[in-house]
Design a protein around this motif. Structure first.
Motif: not given
Length: 173
Positions: A77-105
């Motif tokens: 699975v390849d996932i593309s993300f887009t992140a936005t912030r309301p105002t420009s400013g100095s450089a910033a780094e963040y982490n985000v937690i995502y999941f992949v769930a397997t389902t059947q019925s």
């Protein structure tokens, strides 16, 4: 617990219709899509209602290898993300937690969590980043086919974040 499972499955059905996805259908791979209510995360500056940044699952792609005699399917699975912030400013780094769930019925078979790192450069208000989950193995029941399974992708949210998404809709204002 049953109520949450039913709610998750209802969201899964909606994701199949509304979520941004692209699955290789040759070989009858499991469907992969973004779970609508968990496809966006807005983080607020501490103690304020001012958004610090928003992350969205922009696209989900997958492919698979079906191992017919072993009754398994291996998905990437390849996932593309887009992140936005309301105002420009100095450089910033963040982490985000995502999941992949397997389902059947109506069953959730597995849910794995991952961490993705992203960065805003100075004065940048939008950035994109990707993550890959390789070799996700699914054991296919004898009476089922690989396409009877689905992979759902979302951002790991708190209860308050999920309620916020449901209040503002899919795309925060």
């Amino acid at each position: 617990m049953l109520r949450n499972t039913v709610r998750f499955l209802a969201l899964a059905a909606a994701a199949a219709v509304l979520g941004g996805c692209s699955t290789t259908t040759e070989n009858n791979c499991p469907l992969a899509s973004a779970l609508v209510d968990t496809s966006s995360l807005t983080m607020f500056a501490a103690g304020t209602t001012r958004p610090l940044y928003t992350v969205q699952v922009a696209k989900v792609d997958s492919d698979c290898s079906i191992h017919k005699y072993e009754h398994t399917v291996s998905t990437d699975v390849d996932i593309s993300f887009t992140a936005t912030r309301p105002t420009s400013g100095s450089a910033a780094e963040y982490n985000v937690i995502y999941f992949v769930a397997t389902t059947q019925s109506s069953r959730i078979l597995a849910k794995r969590r991952f961490r993705a790192h992203f960065r805003f450069e100075p004065e940048e208000t939008t950035t994109t980043f990707t993550a890959s989950v390789d070799s996700n193995e699914i054991t296919v029941e004898k009476s089922k086919k690989a396409y009877d399974y689905a992979l759902l992708v979302g951002l790991q949210l708190t209860k308050d974040q999920l309620e916020y998404n449901r209040t503002v809709g899919r795309y925060p204002k």
